[in-house]
Design an enzyme around this catalytic site. Structure first.
Site, PDB file in Angstrom:
ATOM      1  CG  HIS A 137     -15.518  -3.696 -10.308  1.00  0.00           C
ATOM      2  ND1 HIS A 137     -16.107  -2.913  -9.340  1.00  0.00           N
ATOM      3  CD2 HIS A 137     -15.982  -4.969 -10.085  1.00  0.00           C
ATOM      4  CE1 HIS A 137     -16.880  -3.670  -8.565  1.00  0.00           C
ATOM      5  NE2 HIS A 137     -16.832  -4.913  -9.007  1.00  0.00           N
ATOM      6  CG  ASP A 255     -22.665  -9.436  -7.364  1.00  0.00           C
ATOM      7  OD1 ASP A 255     -23.559  -8.562  -7.451  1.00  0.00           O
ATOM      8  OD2 ASP A 255     -21.499  -9.248  -7.748  1.00  0.00           O
TER       9      ASP A 255
HETATM   10 ZN   LIG Z   1     -20.353  -7.719  -8.233  1.00  0.00          ZN
END
Ligand SMILES: [Zn+2]
Length: 316
Positions: A137, A255
């Protein structure tokens, strides 16, 4: 013993501190390492202790002023951690952790390329960097979503510049969009980048392109194994084969597992085995080393089992 599969891991990664109850906790790596070390599950994989890179290594992806600014914010030993954004912690030992994470990827690439000839005789060099914090990110100038430096983005540019690789592929199967890597690779429009992610969750609203070299593919909540595997097969792997990669970097996030608390997809361990297996098959086709880096995955038990399933796929 053949030396085609390596795990880069340092216990120092556990020293990157986060707030109590934070999902990106040291227990994640602890669970993975305990699981794959028990019952001889990592048989055939060589464990390697990474060295730290110089902080300048991050300038492959980030402006020098950003790197300096982030390191200047490191708390002193014994001081509490700070937040770089609402959920990205930065503690006194975090500098060491990110330099080791960068070192893992750099060493994995150097090993893959320098020993390439020898390794190719027995198989494709495969590396898995088990590190914290994650990185996909982090944009060129922005720390966000637990991530401070874009390790995989740095590694892609490093492989290109250091080893003159033109066709570098980056695959991101974390359930969150790899917005940071996409931002970092903006100056490298001919690198192949694929990111599948659950739509409308963090980091919603970031730029997500879809063209011949960019495959940013949102998935609805409740995406199951069948839809997920079809998406990868039809919209990523077929294009990756046309691309004929010279090197495959993987942002390996787990995830999208059905038990994960941060998303709502329905994957199971076998889906990560599928990804590992298909990536290995394509890598073998084009003699491309594979270098994977751990990103997300927040249900510690499912994370450990999913990582192992992915490794089994890669080593099959
Ligand atoms: Zn993630």
């Amino acid at each position: 013993m053949s030396d085609n599969e390596r795990i880069y891991y340092s216990s120092c990664f556990q020293e990157h501190q986060v707030s109590l109850g934070h999902p990106e906790c040291p227990e994640r790596l602890q669970a993975i390492v305990e699981f794959i070390q028990s019952e001889n599950r990592a048989k055939g994989w060589q464990w390697c202790e990474p060295q730290m890179v110089q902080s300048q290594w991050f300038e492959y992806a980030h402006p020098s002023e950003y790197v300096k600014q982030i390191f200047a914010l490191l708390p002193d030993e014994g001081e509490p951690f700070i937040y770089l954004d609402g959920d990205t912690c930065w503690s006194s030992q975090s500098g060491k952790a990110v330099l080791l994470a960068g070192g893992s990827l750099k060493e994995a690439i150097d090993w893959s390329m320098s020993d390439k000839k020898d390794c190719m005789r027995n198989g494709i060099p495969i590396s898995f960097c088990l590190s914290r914090p994650p990185g996909h990110h982090a944009e060129r100038m922005v720390a966000m979503g637990f991530c401070v430096f874009g390790f995989v983005g740095c590694a892609a540019i490093y492989a290109h510049r250091q080893y003159a690789l033109e066709r570098v592929a980056v695959l991101d199967f974390d359930v969150h969009h790899g917005n940071g890597t996409e931002d970092i690779l903006g100056d490298y429009p001919t690198f192949f980048f694929a990111s599948t992610y659950q739509q409308a969750i963090f980091p919603a609203g970031t730029i997500a392109q879809n063209n011949v070299y960019r495959k940013c593919l949102p998935m609805p909540a409740q995406t199951d194994s069948c839809a997920f595997q079809s998406l990868w097969e039809n919209d990523v792997f077929s294009q990756l084969m046309d691309y004929q990669p010279q090197c495959i970097l993987v942002s390996a996030g787990f995830d999208a597992h059905r038990n994960d608390p941060l998303a709502n997809c329905l994957l199971i361990e076998e889906d990560f085995y599928f990804l590992g297996k298909r990536i290995k098959e394509i890598a073998t086709m084009y003699q491309a080393p594979v270098i994977a880096n751990l990103e997300g995955g927040y249900h510690v038990d499912s994370l450990a089992k999913s990582v192992y399933a992915f490794m089994q796929g890669l080593a099959h």
